[in-house]
Scaffold this motif. Structure first.
Motif, mmCIF file in Angstrom:
data_model
loop_
_atom_site.group_PDB
_atom_site.id
_atom_site.type_symbol
_atom_site.label_atom_id
_atom_site.label_comp_id
_atom_site.label_asym_id
_atom_site.label_seq_id
_atom_site.Cartn_x
_atom_site.Cartn_y
_atom_site.Cartn_z
ATOM 1 N N SER A 167 0.989 -1.220 -0.312
ATOM 2 C CA SER A 167 -0.094 -0.290 -0.381
ATOM 3 C C SER A 167 0.768 1.195 0.167
ATOM 4 O O SER A 167 2.276 1.009 0.283
ATOM 5 N N ARG A 168 0.563 2.797 -0.421
ATOM 6 C CA ARG A 168 0.740 3.312 -0.129
ATOM 7 C C ARG A 168 1.252 4.263 0.494
ATOM 8 O O ARG A 168 -0.552 4.227 1.567
ATOM 9 N N GLY A 169 1.434 5.251 1.017
ATOM 10 C CA GLY A 169 0.988 6.416 2.553
ATOM 11 C C GLY A 169 0.619 5.543 3.402
ATOM 12 O O GLY A 169 1.804 5.202 3.900
ATOM 13 N N VAL A 170 0.086 6.138 4.200
ATOM 14 C CA VAL A 170 -0.669 5.629 5.358
ATOM 15 C C VAL A 170 -1.068 4.512 5.770
ATOM 16 O O VAL A 170 -0.697 4.369 6.013
ATOM 17 N N ALA A 171 -1.621 3.787 4.202
ATOM 18 C CA ALA A 171 -2.317 2.789 4.770
ATOM 19 C C ALA A 171 -0.646 1.517 4.370
ATOM 20 O O ALA A 171 -0.738 0.078 4.958
ATOM 21 N N ALA A 172 0.490 2.292 4.284
ATOM 22 C CA ALA A 172 1.743 1.172 4.323
ATOM 23 C C ALA A 172 2.166 0.810 5.883
ATOM 24 O O ALA A 172 2.971 0.284 5.700
ATOM 25 N N LEU A 173 1.832 1.654 6.765
ATOM 26 C CA LEU A 173 2.250 0.833 7.931
ATOM 27 C C LEU A 173 1.654 -0.150 8.263
ATOM 28 O O LEU A 173 2.556 -0.686 8.949
ATOM 29 N N ASN A 174 0.058 -0.502 8.217
ATOM 30 C CA ASN A 174 0.018 -1.418 8.648
ATOM 31 C C ASN A 174 -0.395 -2.456 7.843
ATOM 32 O O ASN A 174 -0.701 -3.699 7.791
ATOM 33 N N ASP A 175 -0.112 -2.242 6.329
ATOM 34 C CA ASP A 175 -0.118 -3.427 4.838
ATOM 35 C C ASP A 175 0.663 -4.753 5.553
ATOM 36 O O ASP A 175 1.349 -4.963 6.242
ATOM 37 N N ALA A 176 0.561 -5.655 4.551
ATOM 38 C CA ALA A 176 0.869 -6.726 5.180
ATOM 39 C C ALA A 176 2.474 -6.849 4.702
ATOM 40 O O ALA A 176 2.854 -7.761 5.865
#
Lengths: 609, 319
Positions: free
Chosen positions: A53-62
């Motif tokens: 994921s990009r941006g903020v979602a990248a912190l919690n992706d698989a």
């Protein structure tokens, strides 16, 4: 495709691990947090990659989740056997995009277009299909009431790829919405109104194409003008006559006569009186009588004289003759007196007649012929005047009647004119209506053309909908058939012959068949429902890969809720029914114990080692 | 002998009534009639032939009066009017009982062809098909009416004058009237078409490719409209293959110029072969295979595009 081994350089908590897989059953055992799910996730990531994921979602992706803390490496190599050859699938998760390479181990060739090739190796099974078929999570407990629903949903949503069925619904909804929006543009009743207008126009046109609508207003107005003129002439005439009558009446009044009858009577009387008097005067009656009385008087006297002379003086008469002469004398005297009276009477009569005549003559007592003639003439003139006056009065009366006639005629003609004007107005209204209807139809023509083209579009959408529908059913049916066959065999096996097959009706109702009856899935015991569900998933998994090399079945803590007996039978059944590789992740030792009991060989992998 | 031949004037009509320029068009039609009257006076026309549809529909008393007043102003010109299809004659038509100016003849019926014949000059007038006139060769000039567009037949012996002004959007091309002269020997000496400077109806067709974007299409059309005259009235057709994701919105043109109609005949460019390859075993593939045949009908083609569009738009990976 068969998994051979997995060399993990770094993935989650697994670093520098090598895991070897057996060609049949593999039990991956480890207590919770040992890394089982990490291993499963790694296998999944190797086969399907891991989206970043990009941006903020990248912190919690698989991807972030499994990035190893300690190792510099984030990747793995999965060696597989596919179509008789060995391949090494390498993924480097650190690269962006994630690096994927496949090497043919025997020839050392790098496979071009590795993602395409990998897809083929996976029988084109998408990730969600993977999740729905060969990757099986925790199976429901036997007491879960939603199992029949789950089974139904599973069947309904399955098609050969496992996830497009829903999209058909969405696509159909999309088309239906498109249809609805377009249909709003259709003007209903346009064609009907057009036809109604056409027949109305025809009707009106035939109505006005009649001789009674031809305008005769000008002729009628001329007629009325003529009538008016006649009436006017009549009035003038009557006025003239009236004036004349007035003058004449004045003259008549002066004469003291009040009617022609009077005058005529006077004339008659006068004429009679004149002729009477004249006649009387000229008749010599008087003269005659006068003569007679003188004669008789003379005779009487003479007789008497003779008598007296004869007797007394000369004595030549005898007594009888004397008496005779006396008598004669007496008679003659009497006669003479009679005639004298008669003469007087006659004179009186004449005088009366004269008086009468004088009266009739009026003031002018002149009874001379001239005068009487003049008077007669005057009377005659008066009579004529009176006659003329009466005549004129008669004329006036007749003229008046004629005028009444004319007035009536005029009124009738005016009414006729009013009617004609009304007819012309009616004609004009009809003409205006025809024109309006024609204009409306011009517009309607355009609207109808537009309607037609919209209807074409709607028809096309309908065809698309019908086709998708038919295909969808076909797909479901054909898949359903295959699934049915495959599943039925398994069901019969897994239920120990209790049910020998399953079928799905048109409403997607699921029925379990026994030898003599059909049981709806809702009435099947929950334990059996579990088995059926399992059988279905296996059947689907097999179908997905029809004819192709088998993919490994992956059970991830699936049998937590099963009791030992059930688990035993299931394990036995799986080992018999599924020809391919099986990976069974578990945190219990039961599975291995039971397999041992049933003398089924397997490979045990312990985590962490 | 000089004559002026016109027809299909449609006096009193309001073309494009539902559009903002409708009233202007109505005034233009009346103006064309006035121009013809003035031309009769100026050119000293002996015979004015109006071959049908002088009026747009069944005329009212007012309208008849108006044209009669105009005819009164050209007393030296003999005016012969034939009824057409729109202003057709009935037994009770007011035009028959109206007291026309002395120089006007309104023909009561067109049962026989030709409707009018002037033996002296050899001119006849007919509303309709010249084939209906028996023995056409005896006429030097056949003045025809019934068509909005002018047309010359038989090498100039029979002529449709057409309307002096365009009436409906399909009346593209030049419009005007004919002035001719017949010589002493009953021969047609000259025939001229006088075109009226007027607003025209023009059809434009834009060729769309998959690369076409809305802005550029608008720009190209705008340029063309400006070049041909912004006062004219346009019908625009878009045809060709378009990128399926592009919708054409030409409303900016509609607001600025006089656009009667925009028809989008474009077809979406789908690479059906590729789609089929990419979706071998799901609905998209099946659908393409089912619908796409060599002899596909237009209706089925539309259905194919609708289906593919819907399936692609709603496709996603969630199950």
């Amino acid at each position: 495709m068969r998994l051979l081994d997995l060399q993990i350089d770094g993935f989650g908590k697994l670093v520098n691990r090598n895991i070897r897989f057996d060609e049949k059953i593999n039990i991956i055992y480890g207590y919770n947090e040992a890394g089982k799910s990490t291993l499963h996730a790694c296998i999944r990531a190797m086969l399907y990659g891991m989206p970043r994921s990009r941006g903020v979602a990248a912190l919690n992706d698989a991807w972030s989740h499994y990035k190893p803390w300690n190792s510099s490496q984030y990747g793995a190599v999965l060696r597989v056997e596919y179509e008789g050859r060995t391949y090494a699938i390498r993924r480097d998760f650190d690269k962006d995009p994630i690096g994927l390479s496949i090497t043919d181990e025997e020839s050392n060739d790098t496979i071009p277009y590795p993602s395409e090739y990998l897809k083929n190796m996976l029988c084109n099974l998408s990730l969600s299909s993977y999740d729905n078929t060969i990757s099986i999570g925790q199976l429901k407990s036997a007491a879960d009431e939603s199992m029949p629903g789950e089974i139904k949903k599973y069947i309904v949503n399955m098609d050969t790829t496992g996830n497009r069925a829903l999209n058909c619904e969405k696509a159909k909804d999309f088309l239906t919405a498109q249809k609805r929006t377009k249909a709003e543009g259709v003007v209903t009743d346009a064609a009907k109104n057009y036809a109604l207008n056409v027949s109305e126009i025809k009707k009106l046109e035939s109505e006005i194409d009649k001789p009674e609508y031809i305008s005769k207003i000008r002729e009628t107005e001329d007629l009325i003008e003529e009538c008016r003129k006649k009436v006017s002439a009549n009035d003038d005439e009557r006025k003239k006559l009236a004036v004349e009558i007035t003058d004449e009446s004045k003259d008549l009044e002066k004469s003291n006569f009040s009617s022609r009858a009077e005058i005529d009577m006077r004339m008659r009387d006068l004429s009679d009186a004149i002729s009477d008097y004249r006649y009387y005067k000229d008749s010599g009656k008087i003269k005659g009588r006068r003569a007679l009385w003188i004669v008789f008087a003379a005779l009487g006297l003479i007789s008497l004289f003779v008598a007296f002379l004869g007797k007394f003086i000369k004595n030549f008469l005898d007594n009888p003759t004397f008496v005779l002469f006396i008598i004669l004398g007496g008679i003659f005297l009497a006669l003479g007196i009679i005639f004298l009276i008669a003469t007087c009477l006659a004179k009186k009569t004449l005088s009366k007649k004269r008086k009468l005549l004088e009266n009739l003559l009026g003031d002018d007592k002149d009874i001379s012929e001239e005068a009487t003639e003049k008077t007669m003439r005057k009377l005659r003139d008066l009579s004529k005047l009176a006659f003329s006056t009466e005549n004129k009065a008669q004329q006036i009366s007749e003229l008046y009647k004629a005028r009444q006639e004319l007035a009536k005629q005029t009124e009738e003609t005016e009414q006729e004119l009013a009617k004609q004007k009304a007819t012309q107005e009616d004609l004009m209204k009809k003409i205006v209506t025809i024109n309006e209807l024609r204009d409306k139809n011009e517009t309607l023509k355009v609207v109808m053309a537009r309607n037609d083209s919209i209807n074409d579009e709607l028809e096309a959408i309908d065809i698309a909908l019908e086709t998708i529908d038919a295909l969808s059913k076909e797909m479901k049916t054909s898949f359903g058939l295959h699934l049915n066959k495959e599943a039925s065999a398994m069901i019969s096996d897994i239920t120990g012959g209790v049910y020998d097959s399953m079928h799905i009706d048109d409403e997607l109702g699921v029925w379990m068949n026994t030898k003599d009856k059909m049981v709806p899935i809702e009435q099947v015991s929950s334990g059996t429902a579990d088995q059926i569900y399992l059988a279905l998933r296996l059947a689907t998994a097999k179908l997905m890969q029809s004819g192709k090399p088998e993919l490994p079945l992956i059970f991830d803590d699936s049998f937590v809720n099963y009791d030992d007996a059930r688990l035993s039978s299931v394990l036995d059944w799986i080992s018999r029914s599924y020809p391919g590789q099986v990976l069974l992740f578990t945190c219990h030792t039961r599975e291995s114990a039971l397999l041992d009991e049933n003398e089924i060989s397997y490979n045990k992998i312990e985590l962490p080692s | 002998m000089k004559f002026l031949h016109t027809s299909d004037i449609h006096y009193g009509a309001t073309p494009d009534a539902d559009k903002p320029w409708g009233k202007e068009r109505a005034a233009v039609l009346k103006d064309a009639f006035d121009r013809i009257i003035r031309a009769c006076r100026r050119e000293r026309i002996d015979l004015l032939l109006i071959a049908g549809d002088l009026f747009d529909s069944l005329p009212t008393e007012q309208q008849i009066n108006a044209v009669n007043e105009a005819f009164k102003e050209i007393p030296e010109t003999r005016v012969v009017i034939a009824p057409g299809n729109n202003d057709k004659i009935f037994a009770s038509s007011p035009v028959l009982t109206f007291s026309w100016s002395e120089n006007v003849t309104y023909i009561a019926g067109t049962a026989s062809a030709p409707a009018f014949y002037d033996a002296e000059s050899g001119i006849c007038m007919h509303v309709g098909n010249p084939e209906d006139i028996p023995n056409q060769n005896q006429y030097e000039y056949i003045a025809l009416g019934g068509k909005h567009k002018s047309e010359i037949l038989n090498n100039g012996q029979a002529v449709y004058s057409g309307s002096p002004e365009p009436i409906v959007p399909s009346d593209t091309g030049k419009h005007g009237y004919y002035i001719g002269e017949i010589g002493e020997d009953r021969k047609l000496v000259s025939l001229k078409f006088i075109s009226l400077p007027t607003t025209r109806y023009i059809s434009l067709s834009a060729n769309i490719t998959p690369a076409s974007k809305n802005a550029e299409v608008v720009k190209v059309l705008k340029k063309e409209i400006e070049r041909r005259g912004a006062k004219n009235i346009y019908r625009i057709k878009l045809k060709g293959l378009a990128d399926p994701s592009v919708t054409f919105d030409l409303s900016s043109l509609m607001n600025t110029y006089r656009i009667d109609e925009i028809i989008d005949c474009t077809e979406p460019k789908y690479d059906l072969a590729q789609l089929f390859k990419d979706h071998p075993s799901d609905m998209i593939g099946f659908f393409v295979r089912e619908m796409n045949r060599d002899d596909i009908s237009d209706l089925d083609k539309k259905a194919l595009y609708y289906g593919v569009n819907a399936l692609l738009k709603t496709a996603d990976e969630r199950s």
